[in-house]
Design an enzyme around this catalytic site. Sequence first.
Site, PDB file in Angstrom:
ATOM      1  N   GLU A   1       0.830  -1.211   0.000  1.00 36.81           N
ATOM      2  CA  GLU A   1       0.000   0.000   0.000  1.00 36.81           C
ATOM      3  C   GLU A   1       0.862   1.257   0.000  1.00 36.81           C
ATOM      4  O   GLU A   1       0.607   2.212   0.729  1.00 36.81           O
ATOM      5  CB  GLU A   1      -0.964   0.007   1.197  1.00 36.81           C
ATOM      6  N   GLY A   2       1.906   1.251  -0.822  1.00 37.81           N
ATOM      7  CA  GLY A   2       2.861   2.349  -0.845  1.00 37.81           C
ATOM      8  C   GLY A   2       3.964   2.051   0.149  1.00 37.81           C
ATOM      9  O   GLY A   2       3.745   2.091   1.363  1.00 37.81           O
TER      10      GLY A   2
END
Length: 814
Positions: free
Chosen positions: A502-503
């Site tokens: 998620e990043g």
Amino acid sequence: MSEIFTIFVWFTFFCVLIRKKPAIETAIGLQSGLWLLTAIFSPLSWLTLLFLLVMLTIANVLLFHTGYRHTLVTRPLFERIAHHLPQVSETEQVALDSGDTWWEQSLFCGAPNWVELQQIRFPKLTAEEEAFLDGPCEHACQLANNWEITRVDLDLSDALWAYLKAEGFFGLIIPKQYGGKGFSALAHAMIVAKLASKSITLSTTVAVPNTLGPAELLLHYGTDAQRNHYLPDLACGRAIPCFALTHPEAGSDASAIPDSGIVCERLFEGKPTLGFLLNWNKRYITLAPIATVLGLAFKAYDPEQLLGDTLELGITCALIPTTTSGVVIGRRHHPLTTPFQNGPTQGKNVFIPLDWVIGGPEMIGQGWRMLMECLSAGRAITLPSATVGGAKFGVLAVGAYARIRRQFNTSLSNFEGVQEMLARVAGFSYIANSTRLFTAIAIDHGKKPSVASAIAKCHVTGLVQKIAVDIMDVFAGKAVIVGPNNHVAYGYESAPISVTVEGANSLTRNMIIFGQGALRCHPFLKAEVDSIRQNDFAAFDRLILEHTAWLSQNAVNSITHAWTGGYFATAPNSKMAHWYKKLSRASATFAFVADVLLIIMGGKLKSRESVSARLGDLLSDLYMASSCLRCYQEDGEPSEDAPLVEWSMHYVLNHFWSTLHVVTQNLPVPGLGRFLRLWTMPCGNPVAYPGDKLSTQVSNLITAPTATRNRLIAGMYNWQTPGQPAYDFDQTLAACIAAAPLEKKLHAALKEKKLNVNVWEKDSFISAAADSGIFTTEEAELLTRARALAWKLIQVDDFPAHGGASAFISEELD
């Protein structure tokens, strides 16, 4: 008046002037009067007085005379910034415009409103949400066996899958009208944390469909027809969703995905239909191997201009049944040793009607905005809650093990080196849990906190990874031997997953927290940039005046707090009032330093990632410290938790000032760093790292069943349920604490040679002490039981020499 006193008077005068903000005429009159008094009573030379008068005149002319200010200051500044303003892509602009601010904005402005913080309401779980946590959620934890999930089946059991579907675990956020639970964000976060305290694979399987996935996108952007078609099946588990975003060549730069959709007309179900011809190649997609409905992000193109005169339509999101011709699923990735269903998916010449776009044809090209607005909610809940849930079990396990495990005739928990690690485990857990709770409730307040959620995702997962390392160190050899009796290695093995997905944390820290935080949270910066882009000089001139006054006020606050130790800073009525004052000082300092660097470095900060990352760390430290104080207040400020809160605040604010020192050492302007250090921290770091005495106090709080320990681990699965790993740790800890005086009595008897027994006959020590009258029969039984439980707990698994784990499994079955 002496010269030093004169300088002090003028400094105080300007501080008051900046704080009170009087009318122009009043300000000039006060300056003139003070100058006359200085000329009459001070020992300053006429040349110095003349210089002071000239500087005051220039400052007043530039501030209050519109014509001169425009000509000499704001017009040249406007043109210079317009020339050097970095280009912002459409996707970057969408990211900047998406989401909301939360408490971090108040911290960025340099004067946090503590009354406002204390009045932020913590929502309470409903009776239905409490019942779900205590019932189905608890039962799901009991059904999960980490050894079987991670080493044997590489998946949840069929019984657990069926239970999750039957009890509606995949419809937590789906409203009741569609058959879902309609739970709050807080309940969602609590459920994910409880499941993660038993199994990260279990929590991930439940969390992903309830965060960034088809359900959330449908709720926010879907048409009524799409919601009615998909949501009931998603809620009850008849449909399994996944969302495909990441391409091998795009990675964290999701806006660069090459996956394409070409507008064309094809026969669909026997009718000519306008739609997209899709081609994609995705990886790292959770639930993709078993998904029945696939959410897809792709770039839409209209080369034949069937929808208008635009060729590149932008990123678009669609929902596609995985039975559609050309869709490929079924293969798996294996994320370290955490085997949640995750894998690649491809599509070759897959045709879909325009109606399959989430939100219908009018939402073509709006996919990036949709993803950015929804991503903040996922970041605020999923990974922070999952990692904190694992940390809760870690606190219970490591506190118990350190007290139970003995070396050199004493518990590990009595060694200062171990106490330091235990204090970090407890302190980091408190910081992480406070941050994730405070961020999660923003969702229930109707916010989409993009910056706060980035802080939570990056720093909570980072702290929990450090917790996992310390736990492994305390458990030592037991933690590295694979087997059913190793319950702590799972957290260590899965920690890198939360850090990278998620990043990646490196991306989030280097580019997002301060990069987005500056434009979102700064009271003037975004408006100034917008005025330049819109060529609105009048608005720019007005904003610059307001900005100058704001910067001056933060500069005064910063230096005043620096030289008074924050004594005059505001603080609410609290046991931790001294920390609120220190936070006020730190916030004013951050606002001043960040503004100075934004002015001097401007657009170059975008490429100076290390400086931007450290400024983001400063904002994150302020946010995490505020979260700790707010959660402590919410708990009723129990006095027994005070050492834990003190440790947490010492750690976070010591890191703040240490990071600020590094920031000032790496600035492009010679002498600027030295000036900023003298201005903001003239006596060095004002907050010490947690001391040894405090660390001992904190470690003692988790090596016994204290109220503080119980609050730290609250929300994990029921550790008083027989047959569960946490139960064994807790029961053994209680037995060893009860037997501790007997261990001392036995050791003293051996030392004084009161027992007629050989030193190598250790098994007979207790019975010999009972025979000699040193122990009663009950005491002997208590010590024997405690030692038996401790012996069982410290054991590690071994396997047949040939065949490894598989042979061990067969052996167990036999």
